[in-house]
Design a protein around this motif. Structure first.
Motif, PDB file in Angstrom:
ATOM      1  N   TYR A  47     -26.144 -96.300  13.909  1.00 37.60           N
ATOM      2  CA  TYR A  47     -24.887 -95.788  14.438  1.00 37.60           C
ATOM      3  C   TYR A  47     -24.788 -94.285  14.222  1.00 37.60           C
ATOM      4  O   TYR A  47     -25.078 -93.781  13.128  1.00 37.60           O
ATOM      5  CB  TYR A  47     -23.690 -96.448  13.744  1.00 37.60           C
ATOM      6  N   TYR A  48     -24.341 -93.590  15.251  1.00 33.16           N
ATOM      7  CA  TYR A  48     -24.039 -92.165  15.125  1.00 33.16           C
ATOM      8  C   TYR A  48     -22.560 -91.984  15.415  1.00 33.16           C
ATOM      9  O   TYR A  48     -22.096 -92.229  16.530  1.00 33.16           O
ATOM     10  CB  TYR A  48     -24.864 -91.329  16.101  1.00 33.16           C
ATOM     11  N   LEU A  49     -21.787 -91.569  14.391  1.00 29.91           N
ATOM     12  CA  LEU A  49     -20.355 -91.354  14.554  1.00 29.91           C
ATOM     13  C   LEU A  49     -20.110 -89.958  15.097  1.00 29.91           C
ATOM     14  O   LEU A  49     -20.495 -88.960  14.472  1.00 29.91           O
ATOM     15  CB  LEU A  49     -19.622 -91.559  13.224  1.00 29.91           C
ATOM     16  N   ASP A  50     -19.469 -89.901  16.253  1.00 25.36           N
ATOM     17  CA  ASP A  50     -19.305 -88.658  16.990  1.00 25.36           C
ATOM     18  C   ASP A  50     -17.835 -88.246  17.013  1.00 25.36           C
ATOM     19  O   ASP A  50     -16.963 -89.060  17.315  1.00 25.36           O
ATOM     20  CB  ASP A  50     -19.809 -88.857  18.424  1.00 25.36           C
ATOM     21  N   ILE A  51     -17.540 -86.988  16.671  1.00 30.84           N
ATOM     22  CA  ILE A  51     -16.192 -86.446  16.766  1.00 30.84           C
ATOM     23  C   ILE A  51     -16.255 -85.086  17.447  1.00 30.84           C
ATOM     24  O   ILE A  51     -17.305 -84.456  17.502  1.00 30.84           O
ATOM     25  CB  ILE A  51     -15.521 -86.291  15.381  1.00 30.84           C
ATOM     26  N   ASP A  52     -15.103 -84.631  17.968  1.00 31.10           N
ATOM     27  CA  ASP A  52     -15.122 -83.325  18.616  1.00 31.10           C
ATOM     28  C   ASP A  52     -14.870 -82.221  17.582  1.00 31.10           C
ATOM     29  O   ASP A  52     -14.532 -82.485  16.423  1.00 31.10           O
ATOM     30  CB  ASP A  52     -14.136 -83.251  19.783  1.00 31.10           C
ATOM     31  N   LYS A  53     -15.038 -80.997  18.001  1.00 33.59           N
ATOM     32  CA  LYS A  53     -14.996 -79.861  17.079  1.00 33.59           C
ATOM     33  C   LYS A  53     -13.628 -79.692  16.432  1.00 33.59           C
ATOM     34  O   LYS A  53     -13.517 -79.415  15.223  1.00 33.59           O
ATOM     35  CB  LYS A  53     -15.396 -78.585  17.820  1.00 33.59           C
ATOM     36  N   GLN A  54     -12.577 -79.862  17.208  1.00 33.14           N
ATOM     37  CA  GLN A  54     -11.229 -79.704  16.664  1.00 33.14           C
ATOM     38  C   GLN A  54     -10.925 -80.763  15.619  1.00 33.14           C
ATOM     39  O   GLN A  54     -10.274 -80.485  14.606  1.00 33.14           O
ATOM     40  CB  GLN A  54     -10.198 -79.741  17.796  1.00 33.14           C
ATOM     41  N   GLU A  55     -11.375 -81.990  15.852  1.00 31.30           N
ATOM     42  CA  GLU A  55     -11.144 -83.059  14.887  1.00 31.30           C
ATOM     43  C   GLU A  55     -11.911 -82.783  13.596  1.00 31.30           C
ATOM     44  O   GLU A  55     -11.408 -83.040  12.494  1.00 31.30           O
ATOM     45  CB  GLU A  55     -11.560 -84.409  15.477  1.00 31.30           C
ATOM     46  N   GLN A  56     -13.117 -82.252  13.716  1.00 31.85           N
ATOM     47  CA  GLN A  56     -13.871 -81.919  12.508  1.00 31.85           C
ATOM     48  C   GLN A  56     -13.159 -80.824  11.702  1.00 31.85           C
ATOM     49  O   GLN A  56     -13.051 -80.914  10.469  1.00 31.85           O
ATOM     50  CB  GLN A  56     -15.292 -81.457  12.849  1.00 31.85           C
ATOM     51  N   LYS A  57     -12.666 -79.809  12.378  1.00 32.54           N
ATOM     52  CA  LYS A  57     -11.928 -78.744  11.693  1.00 32.54           C
ATOM     53  C   LYS A  57     -10.728 -79.313  10.950  1.00 32.54           C
ATOM     54  O   LYS A  57     -10.461 -78.942   9.799  1.00 32.54           O
ATOM     55  CB  LYS A  57     -11.455 -77.696  12.705  1.00 32.54           C
ATOM     56  N   LYS A  58     -10.000 -80.200  11.593  1.00 26.98           N
ATOM     57  CA  LYS A  58      -8.812 -80.817  10.993  1.00 26.98           C
ATOM     58  C   LYS A  58      -9.178 -81.592   9.734  1.00 26.98           C
ATOM     59  O   LYS A  58      -8.520 -81.473   8.692  1.00 26.98           O
ATOM     60  CB  LYS A  58      -8.160 -81.729  12.025  1.00 26.98           C
ATOM     61  N   ARG A  59     -10.241 -82.372   9.802  1.00 27.84           N
ATOM     62  CA  ARG A  59     -10.642 -83.193   8.655  1.00 27.84           C
ATOM     63  C   ARG A  59     -11.216 -82.343   7.524  1.00 27.84           C
ATOM     64  O   ARG A  59     -10.998 -82.628   6.347  1.00 27.84           O
ATOM     65  CB  ARG A  59     -11.642 -84.255   9.104  1.00 27.84           C
ATOM     66  N   MET A  60     -11.964 -81.318   7.863  1.00 27.27           N
ATOM     67  CA  MET A  60     -12.509 -80.433   6.839  1.00 27.27           C
ATOM     68  C   MET A  60     -11.381 -79.737   6.075  1.00 27.27           C
ATOM     69  O   MET A  60     -11.430 -79.596   4.847  1.00 27.27           O
ATOM     70  CB  MET A  60     -13.421 -79.375   7.475  1.00 27.27           C
ATOM     71  N   LYS A  61     -10.367 -79.308   6.787  1.00 28.94           N
ATOM     72  CA  LYS A  61      -9.219 -78.658   6.160  1.00 28.94           C
ATOM     73  C   LYS A  61      -8.500 -79.626   5.232  1.00 28.94           C
ATOM     74  O   LYS A  61      -8.100 -79.261   4.122  1.00 28.94           O
ATOM     75  CB  LYS A  61      -8.267 -78.149   7.238  1.00 28.94           C
ATOM     76  N   ALA A  62      -8.355 -80.876   5.673  1.00 28.25           N
ATOM     77  CA  ALA A  62      -7.671 -81.891   4.860  1.00 28.25           C
ATOM     78  C   ALA A  62      -8.443 -82.176   3.577  1.00 28.25           C
ATOM     79  O   ALA A  62      -7.845 -82.415   2.518  1.00 28.25           O
ATOM     80  CB  ALA A  62      -7.491 -83.169   5.672  1.00 28.25           C
ATOM     81  N   ARG A  63      -9.751 -82.147   3.636  1.00 28.99           N
ATOM     82  CA  ARG A  63     -10.572 -82.392   2.443  1.00 28.99           C
ATOM     83  C   ARG A  63     -10.274 -81.374   1.342  1.00 28.99           C
ATOM     84  O   ARG A  63     -10.250 -81.701   0.162  1.00 28.99           O
ATOM     85  CB  ARG A  63     -12.061 -82.305   2.801  1.00 28.99           C
ATOM     86  N   LYS A  64     -10.074 -80.138   1.737  1.00 31.09           N
ATOM     87  CA  LYS A  64      -9.917 -79.070   0.756  1.00 31.09           C
ATOM     88  C   LYS A  64      -8.610 -79.163  -0.016  1.00 31.09           C
ATOM     89  O   LYS A  64      -8.516 -78.661  -1.143  1.00 31.09           O
ATOM     90  CB  LYS A  64     -10.014 -77.718   1.457  1.00 31.09           C
ATOM     91  N   VAL A  65      -7.595 -79.788   0.579  1.00 28.55           N
ATOM     92  CA  VAL A  65      -6.285 -79.844  -0.077  1.00 28.55           C
ATOM     93  C   VAL A  65      -5.962 -81.213  -0.662  1.00 28.55           C
ATOM     94  O   VAL A  65      -5.010 -81.346  -1.428  1.00 28.55           O
ATOM     95  CB  VAL A  65      -5.168 -79.429   0.907  1.00 28.55           C
ATOM     96  N   ASP A  66      -6.755 -82.229  -0.317  1.00 31.64           N
ATOM     97  CA  ASP A  66      -6.523 -83.575  -0.826  1.00 31.64           C
ATOM     98  C   ASP A  66      -7.301 -83.757  -2.131  1.00 31.64           C
ATOM     99  O   ASP A  66      -8.530 -83.767  -2.121  1.00 31.64           O
ATOM    100  CB  ASP A  66      -6.968 -84.616   0.203  1.00 31.64           C
ATOM    101  N   PRO A  67      -6.607 -83.924  -3.278  1.00 32.47           N
ATOM    102  CA  PRO A  67      -7.322 -84.051  -4.557  1.00 32.47           C
ATOM    103  C   PRO A  67      -8.206 -85.284  -4.639  1.00 32.47           C
ATOM    104  O   PRO A  67      -9.130 -85.324  -5.460  1.00 32.47           O
ATOM    105  CB  PRO A  67      -6.179 -84.130  -5.585  1.00 32.47           C
ATOM    106  N   LEU A  68      -7.958 -86.284  -3.796  1.00 29.90           N
ATOM    107  CA  LEU A  68      -8.779 -87.495  -3.803  1.00 29.90           C
ATOM    108  C   LEU A  68     -10.045 -87.349  -2.964  1.00 29.90           C
ATOM    109  O   LEU A  68     -10.906 -88.229  -2.980  1.00 29.90           O
ATOM    110  CB  LEU A  68      -7.963 -88.691  -3.288  1.00 29.90           C
ATOM    111  N   LYS A  69     -10.154 -86.240  -2.249  1.00 28.11           N
ATOM    112  CA  LYS A  69     -11.327 -86.039  -1.389  1.00 28.11           C
ATOM    113  C   LYS A  69     -12.147 -84.818  -1.789  1.00 28.11           C
ATOM    114  O   LYS A  69     -13.040 -84.398  -1.054  1.00 28.11           O
ATOM    115  CB  LYS A  69     -10.894 -85.912   0.077  1.00 28.11           C
TER     116      LYS A  69
END
Length: 257
Positions: free
Chosen positions: A144-166
């Motif tokens: 399986y290759y999980l595919d996302i678009d560039k904007q969604e990746q930016k959104k998730r990367m930003k969320a990782r930095k502020v979520d203490p559980l991630k």
């Protein structure tokens, strides 16, 4: 059941229904001495961890393993490239899920310069014969290759930095994933073209919606595993969410550019 194959109607109920089917499938795998290997690749932050967690959550830990290998050691670097992965292959009655796999060489290592051009070419020339050998030995491989678009990746990367559980997910490689989006796209496309085969095809998962992706990967897995007693009465995966790789999808936009 949900209102749609996407699963937005009642995600928790549908997930429970599918996880029960997975438990039933595992019992059949054990009874028939099957060996199942599931490879998960994809963009950084595409949802591999969450998808794997939902698949394995209620399965027997004795017959289920998740493999997420770290940085190769000096000994690994001086050994046959596939050697450390071979040590993790499933035995009979076992399902193994790789959270990234030998395809690291075709993706991160290629883009980040962690391997030489010769090492990359050697991998690309040998991966299909290697997988063919595994299949002929009795291992079913599902990629399986999980595919996302560039904007969604930016959104998730930003969320990782502020979520203490991630915080544990943040790595130096993540920092350049977005800036090298095009390079990763090119590496992905080359990987698909050279390692997609009739015997071991690539399945692309449209994963911009995590919950929809998880449910459809499980549906697909339930139907693609070659088991004499598998339950085939359930819904099939949405073909717009999980579909076999085809070069035409790169031109149509079905796979993120």
């Amino acid at each position: 059941m949900t209102k749609s194959k996407g699963g937005n109607g009642n995600y928790k109920d549908e997930l429970r229904h599918l996880q029960i089917r997975l438990v039933t499938l595992q019992r059949h795998l054990i009874e028939h001495d099957l060996q199942i290997l599931v490879l998960f690749e994809g963009r950084d932050a595409a949802g591999k961890d969450g998808t794997i967690k939902r698949i394995t959550e209620h399965l027997s830990p004795r017959e289920t393993r998740v493999v997420a290998l770290g940085k190769p050691s000096d000994r690994d670097k001086s050994s046959w490239y596939f050697q450390r992965y071979v040590a993790q292959l499933p035995s009979r009655q076992e399902m193994v899920l790789f959270n990234r796999s030998w395809y690291n060489r075709a993706g991160v290592e290629r883009v980040m310069g962690f391997c030489t051009d010769q090492e990359y070419r050697e991998f690309m020339d040998s991966v299909v014969p290697f997988e063919t050998m595994l299949v002929r030995s009795g291992i079913q491989i599902i990629k399986y290759y999980l595919d996302i678009d560039k904007q969604e990746q930016k959104k998730r990367m930003k969320a990782r930095k502020v979520d203490p559980l991630k915080q544990w997910k943040v790595s130096p490689v993540d920092e350049v994933a977005i800036s090298q989006w095009d390079e990763y796209s090119q590496a992905r496309n080359e990987m698909f073209a050279k390692s997609h085969s009739e015997l071991v095809p690539w399945y692309v998962v449209q994963a911009d919606d995590k919950k929809v992706a998880r449910l459809n990967v499980i549906r697909h897995l339930l139907n693609v595993v070659e088991c004499p007693e598998r339950d085939q009465r359930g819904d099939l995966a949405d073909p717009d969410i999980v579909f076999p790789y085809d070069g035409a999808h790169l031109l149509s936009g079905k796979i993120a550019p």
